[in-house]
Design a protein around this motif. Structure first.
Motif, PDB file in Angstrom:
ATOM      1  N   TRP A   1      -2.668  -7.986   7.037  1.00 37.61           N
ATOM      2  CA  TRP A   1      -2.397  -8.745   5.805  1.00 37.61           C
ATOM      3  C   TRP A   1      -1.442  -9.904   6.109  1.00 37.61           C
ATOM      4  O   TRP A   1      -1.656 -11.039   5.662  1.00 37.61           O
ATOM      5  CB  TRP A   1      -1.810  -7.826   4.730  1.00 37.61           C
ATOM      6  CG  TRP A   1      -1.340  -8.563   3.527  1.00 37.61           C
ATOM      7  CD1 TRP A   1      -2.110  -9.050   2.520  1.00 37.61           C
ATOM      8  CD2 TRP A   1       0.011  -8.932   3.226  1.00 37.61           C
ATOM      9  NE1 TRP A   1      -1.312  -9.698   1.593  1.00 37.61           N
ATOM     10  CE2 TRP A   1      -0.022  -9.637   1.998  1.00 37.61           C
ATOM     11  CE3 TRP A   1       1.239  -8.728   3.850  1.00 37.61           C
ATOM     12  CZ2 TRP A   1       1.138 -10.147   1.398  1.00 37.61           C
ATOM     13  CZ3 TRP A   1       2.381  -9.222   3.253  1.00 37.61           C
ATOM     14  CH2 TRP A   1       2.321  -9.919   2.049  1.00 37.61           C
TER      15      TRP A   1
ATOM     16  N   LEU B   1      -4.366  -7.283  -0.452  1.00 35.38           N
ATOM     17  CA  LEU B   1      -3.739  -6.457   0.578  1.00 35.38           C
ATOM     18  C   LEU B   1      -4.744  -5.816   1.536  1.00 35.38           C
ATOM     19  O   LEU B   1      -4.482  -5.711   2.725  1.00 35.38           O
ATOM     20  CB  LEU B   1      -2.928  -5.355  -0.124  1.00 35.38           C
ATOM     21  CG  LEU B   1      -1.681  -4.826   0.549  1.00 35.38           C
ATOM     22  CD1 LEU B   1      -0.742  -5.950   0.930  1.00 35.38           C
ATOM     23  CD2 LEU B   1      -0.992  -3.839  -0.377  1.00 35.38           C
TER      24      LEU B   1
ATOM     25  N   ARG C   1      -8.064  -8.630   2.052  1.00 33.02           N
ATOM     26  CA  ARG C   1      -7.426  -9.883   2.461  1.00 33.02           C
ATOM     27  C   ARG C   1      -8.226 -11.098   1.991  1.00 33.02           C
ATOM     28  O   ARG C   1      -8.469 -12.058   2.708  1.00 33.02           O
ATOM     29  CB  ARG C   1      -7.209  -9.889   3.985  1.00 33.02           C
ATOM     30  CG  ARG C   1      -6.324  -8.725   4.426  1.00 33.02           C
ATOM     31  CD  ARG C   1      -6.073  -8.689   5.912  1.00 33.02           C
ATOM     32  NE  ARG C   1      -7.264  -8.377   6.680  1.00 33.02           N
ATOM     33  CZ  ARG C   1      -7.741  -7.149   6.875  1.00 33.02           C
ATOM     34  NH1 ARG C   1      -7.106  -6.105   6.379  1.00 33.02           N
ATOM     35  NH2 ARG C   1      -8.826  -6.962   7.582  1.00 33.02           N
TER      36      ARG C   1
END
Lengths: 83, 276
Positions: B28, B81, B84
């Motif tokens: 991330w 998260l 992505r």
């Protein structure tokens, strides 16, 4: 209080789209029931949109109550809350 | 303040050797950098701790994606998260560092780019969940914290509190009221449909009621999940003047996992000062 500017279809077409300097920011004018469009005035001062909106800053701003009757988008929303 | 290391030896391959930071947290971080942003070491540790907590609870595998808007920057906030994916802030919602986005209820929203029919992994048309963390109490009807709708029985959406003090939402069913006496929209509101066909809500990790919808479908929505408004069959609407700190979508969770995810989300919020 939030304020909005009313755009013609032509003005909306000019400002619509992803920012040329910030790929995570976009303008999408919201259609009114009478064929016009609105954007909130914060868009006009967002650095991500400077190149698109500088010609619109002189336009008159309206509060939400003034444009309330011209808003149309929520009419399409399926009702919840007991309806 | 330095965060404690999130390293958990028993997680084996889930945690990278690099400074004890979870491998998915590092991915991330890399995505945020690719998108033009940065991630501080302290923030990376906070994200790593959250992800590890999710993995321990088994909720990471069941959740297809997360957005944490209480971020250090907009680029961080808009980089999801897990998948992505870079969301788009439309019409300049107000971003506040470490708190989230405030929406005006009229024109602005986030377009996540997460299309259930294309991007769902754990979510299916009959096992789905959406959750949002609102930071200001708001009771407005026909407004949605997050979601999408492609028709009566094809949509996933949740509104944390209506004027009638219920949660409204849908999981491939018509908009349905669930719960009663919901006097506060703040905190984590989750709406789900389990594989067993139970439609229910959880408020801050605890069950808030179930409902039997008028009809059901099993086809995942084909348009993008919105936050602060929803895409309704091609038109944005359901604008909600909410202040939103986080959203997550995926498959339904067990009662224990709902509580575990709430605790993890609340710990994440608390670590950045955004808890309510």
């Amino acid at each position: 209080m939030a304020r909005f500017i009313v755009l013609t279809a032509e003005q909306a077409a000019v400002v619509r789209g992803v920012s040329p300097v910030a790929k995570w920011a976009a303008i999408e004018p919201v259609a009114l029931s009478d064929g016009g469009f609105i954007i909130n005035e914060e868009v006009l001062t967002d650095p991500a949109h400077n190149s698109k909106t500088r010609t619109l800053t002189a336009l008159t701003k309206y509060d939400r109550a003034t444009i309330e009757s011209r808003l149309s988008t929520d009419a399409a929303i399926e009702k919840g809350d007991g309806k | 303040m330095r965060m404690r290391s999130p390293y958990r030896p028993h997680l084996g391959g889930n945690v990278a050797a690099m400074g004890g930071i979870d491998a998915d947290a590092l991915l991330w971080r890399d995505a945020v950098v690719t998108n033009g942003g940065t991630v501080s070491a302290d923030r990376l540790a906070i994200i790593s701790t959250f992800i590890v907590a999710e993995k321990v609870a088994g909720t990471w595998a069941l959740t297809d994606d997360y957005w944490g808007f209480w971020a250090e920057s907009q680029i961080q906030a808009l980089t999801s998260l897990k998948q992505r994916r870079l969301a788009t802030a439309v019409n300049t919602p107000t971003f506040t560092t470490d708190r989230g986005y405030a929406f005006n209820g009229t024109t602005n929203y986030l377009d996540t780019g997460f299309v259930p029919s294309t991007h769902a992994v754990a979510m299916t048309g009959s096992n789905m969940r959406i959750a949002g963390y609102e930071r200001a109490n708001l009771a407005v009807t026909n407004s949605y914290t997050a979601g999408v709708s492609d028709g009566t029985n094809q949509g996933l959406r949740v509104g944390a509190r209506t004027a009638g003090n219920v949660v409204v939402g849908a999981a491939n069913c018509p908009a349905t009221n669930i719960g009663s006496g919901i006097m506060d929209s703040r905190g984590l509101t989750a709406l789900s449909r389990t594989a067993a066909g139970v439609f229910g809500i959880y408020k801050n990790g605890l069950t808030g009621g179930t409902a039997v919808p008028a009809s059901t479908g099993t086809v995942l929505p084909i348009r993008s999940i919105g936050i602060g408004a929803i895409m309704f069959s091609g038109t944005w609407g359901g604008y909600r003047a909410a202040t939103i700190g986080a959203v997550m979508v995926g498959a339904s969770l067990s009662a224990a996992q709902e509580l575990a995810q709430y605790n993890a989300v609340q710990a994440w919020a608390t670590a950045v000062g955004a808890q309510v």
